[in-house]
Design a protein around this motif. Structure first.
Motif, mmCIF file in Angstrom:
data_model
loop_
_atom_site.group_PDB
_atom_site.id
_atom_site.type_symbol
_atom_site.label_atom_id
_atom_site.label_comp_id
_atom_site.label_asym_id
_atom_site.label_seq_id
_atom_site.Cartn_x
_atom_site.Cartn_y
_atom_site.Cartn_z
ATOM 1 N N ALA A 147 0.832 -1.209 0.000
ATOM 2 C CA ALA A 147 0.000 0.000 0.000
ATOM 3 C C ALA A 147 0.864 1.256 0.000
ATOM 4 O O ALA A 147 0.569 2.223 -0.706
ATOM 5 N N HIS A 148 1.941 1.236 0.776
ATOM 6 C CA HIS A 148 2.854 2.388 0.790
ATOM 7 C C HIS A 148 3.522 2.558 -0.572
ATOM 8 O O HIS A 148 3.630 3.675 -1.077
ATOM 9 N N VAL A 149 3.973 1.464 -1.165
ATOM 10 C CA VAL A 149 4.612 1.522 -2.484
ATOM 11 C C VAL A 149 3.652 2.109 -3.520
ATOM 12 O O VAL A 149 4.055 2.874 -4.395
ATOM 13 N N CYS A 150 2.371 1.773 -3.407
ATOM 14 C CA CYS A 150 1.357 2.232 -4.370
ATOM 15 C C CYS A 150 0.755 3.593 -4.010
ATOM 16 O O CYS A 150 -0.144 4.072 -4.709
ATOM 17 N N GLY A 151 1.218 4.189 -2.926
ATOM 18 C CA GLY A 151 0.713 5.504 -2.542
ATOM 19 C C GLY A 151 -0.665 5.487 -1.901
ATOM 20 O O GLY A 151 -1.369 6.493 -1.934
ATOM 21 N N LEU A 152 -1.055 4.374 -1.305
ATOM 22 C CA LEU A 152 -2.376 4.258 -0.688
ATOM 23 C C LEU A 152 -2.396 4.685 0.775
ATOM 24 O O LEU A 152 -3.452 4.837 1.365
ATOM 25 N N GLY A 153 -1.228 4.830 1.389
ATOM 26 C CA GLY A 153 -1.170 5.237 2.791
ATOM 27 C C GLY A 153 -1.365 4.074 3.750
ATOM 28 O O GLY A 153 -1.204 2.911 3.390
ATOM 29 N N TYR A 154 -1.727 4.421 4.972
ATOM 30 C CA TYR A 154 -1.893 3.409 6.012
ATOM 31 C C TYR A 154 -3.213 2.675 5.863
ATOM 32 O O TYR A 154 -4.254 3.284 5.656
ATOM 33 N N LEU A 155 -3.164 1.364 6.012
ATOM 34 C CA LEU A 155 -4.357 0.521 5.967
ATOM 35 C C LEU A 155 -4.930 0.305 7.359
ATOM 36 O O LEU A 155 -6.114 0.046 7.512
ATOM 37 N N LEU A 156 -4.065 0.372 8.342
ATOM 38 C CA LEU A 156 -4.433 0.155 9.743
ATOM 39 C C LEU A 156 -3.881 1.324 10.557
ATOM 40 O O LEU A 156 -3.198 2.195 10.010
ATOM 41 N N LYS A 157 -4.155 1.349 11.842
ATOM 42 C CA LYS A 157 -3.669 2.448 12.681
ATOM 43 C C LYS A 157 -2.143 2.521 12.623
ATOM 44 O O LYS A 157 -1.453 1.519 12.852
ATOM 45 N N LYS A 158 -1.645 3.708 12.349
ATOM 46 C CA LYS A 158 -0.203 3.929 12.208
ATOM 47 C C LYS A 158 0.556 3.458 13.453
ATOM 48 O O LYS A 158 1.584 2.782 13.335
ATOM 49 N N GLU A 159 0.051 3.782 14.623
ATOM 50 C CA GLU A 159 0.757 3.403 15.858
ATOM 51 C C GLU A 159 0.798 1.876 16.035
ATOM 52 O O GLU A 159 1.776 1.328 16.540
ATOM 53 N N ASN A 160 -0.263 1.180 15.609
ATOM 54 C CA ASN A 160 -0.266 -0.282 15.696
ATOM 55 C C ASN A 160 0.735 -0.885 14.714
ATOM 56 O O ASN A 160 1.406 -1.870 15.027
ATOM 57 N N ILE A 161 0.834 -0.301 13.541
ATOM 58 C CA ILE A 161 1.796 -0.782 12.549
ATOM 59 C C ILE A 161 3.214 -0.575 13.055
ATOM 60 O O ILE A 161 4.056 -1.475 12.962
ATOM 61 N N GLU A 162 3.502 0.598 13.600
ATOM 62 C CA GLU A 162 4.843 0.876 14.129
ATOM 63 C C GLU A 162 5.193 -0.083 15.260
ATOM 64 O O GLU A 162 6.311 -0.616 15.316
ATOM 65 N N THR A 163 4.245 -0.328 16.160
ATOM 66 C CA THR A 163 4.482 -1.269 17.262
ATOM 67 C C THR A 163 4.717 -2.674 16.724
ATOM 68 O O THR A 163 5.613 -3.387 17.179
ATOM 69 N N THR A 164 3.926 -3.085 15.749
ATOM 70 C CA THR A 164 4.069 -4.411 15.147
ATOM 71 C C THR A 164 5.443 -4.568 14.510
ATOM 72 O O THR A 164 6.109 -5.595 14.699
ATOM 73 N N LEU A 165 5.885 -3.572 13.770
ATOM 74 C CA LEU A 165 7.202 -3.650 13.122
ATOM 75 C C LEU A 165 8.328 -3.763 14.152
ATOM 76 O O LEU A 165 9.270 -4.545 13.970
ATOM 77 N N LYS A 166 8.222 -3.024 15.243
ATOM 78 C CA LYS A 166 9.229 -3.117 16.309
ATOM 79 C C LYS A 166 9.223 -4.517 16.923
ATOM 80 O O LYS A 166 10.282 -5.086 17.208
ATOM 81 N N THR A 167 8.037 -5.077 17.141
ATOM 82 C CA THR A 167 7.928 -6.420 17.715
ATOM 83 C C THR A 167 8.518 -7.466 16.774
ATOM 84 O O THR A 167 9.247 -8.357 17.210
ATOM 85 N N ILE A 168 8.185 -7.378 15.494
ATOM 86 C CA ILE A 168 8.726 -8.327 14.525
ATOM 87 C C ILE A 168 10.238 -8.245 14.503
ATOM 88 O O ILE A 168 10.934 -9.270 14.535
#
Length: 141
Positions: A116-137
């Motif tokens: 979605a970011h590559v295609c310019g669609l923006g965030y699909l889910l809450k930005k803070e949840n995505i950031e937390t998920t990426l840190k956890t992964i």
């Protein structure tokens, strides 16, 4: 070109964007059989809905665009409310099943978000949840 192919066989292409598998259904992709809602398929689907909205607007199909946006809003809210456990997104199984991710950390759970970011669609889910998920992964892998 999009306008040319939007209608075919008497059916709108927008009909292909609507879900054909309910949340309790099975989705199979690349030899992985998911038996319940999960973040990987959810982010792909949410991205498809936003893409569908953009395509519908490009051909002035406001009804389809509105339907795609409404389904996106409902879907992304549901995923954040039901699949995010405070650290990452999980698969939501009604009961334990062998060979399913369940509460595990699916390393490619945000692949649809990446696209979605590559295609310019923006965030699909809450930005803070995505950031937390990426840190956890990153921490757990």
């Amino acid at each position: 070109m999009l306008r040319k192919h939007w209608n075919f066989h008497g059916e709108k292409a927008s009909g292909m964007l609507m879900p054909t598998v309910c949340l309790k259904g099975t989705i199979t992709i690349q030899c992985v059989n998911y038996l319940a809602p999960n973040p990987q398929m959810s982010t792909w689907y949410l991205g498809a809905l936003l893409s569908g909205e953009k395509m519908a607007l490009a051909v002035n199909d406001k009804g389809c665009a509105k339907k795609c946006r409404a389904m996106f809003r409902n879907g992304n809210q549901w995923v954040d409310d039901n699949l995010f456990n405070g650290k990452y997104y999980i698969q939501k199984l009604p009961k334990p099943v062998d060979c399913q991710v369940d509460e595990g950390i699916l390393v490619d759970q945000l692949v649809g978000q990446y696209r979605a970011h590559v295609c310019g669609l923006g965030y699909l889910l809450k930005k803070e949840n995505i950031e937390t998920t990426l840190k956890t992964i990153h921490k757990c892998n």
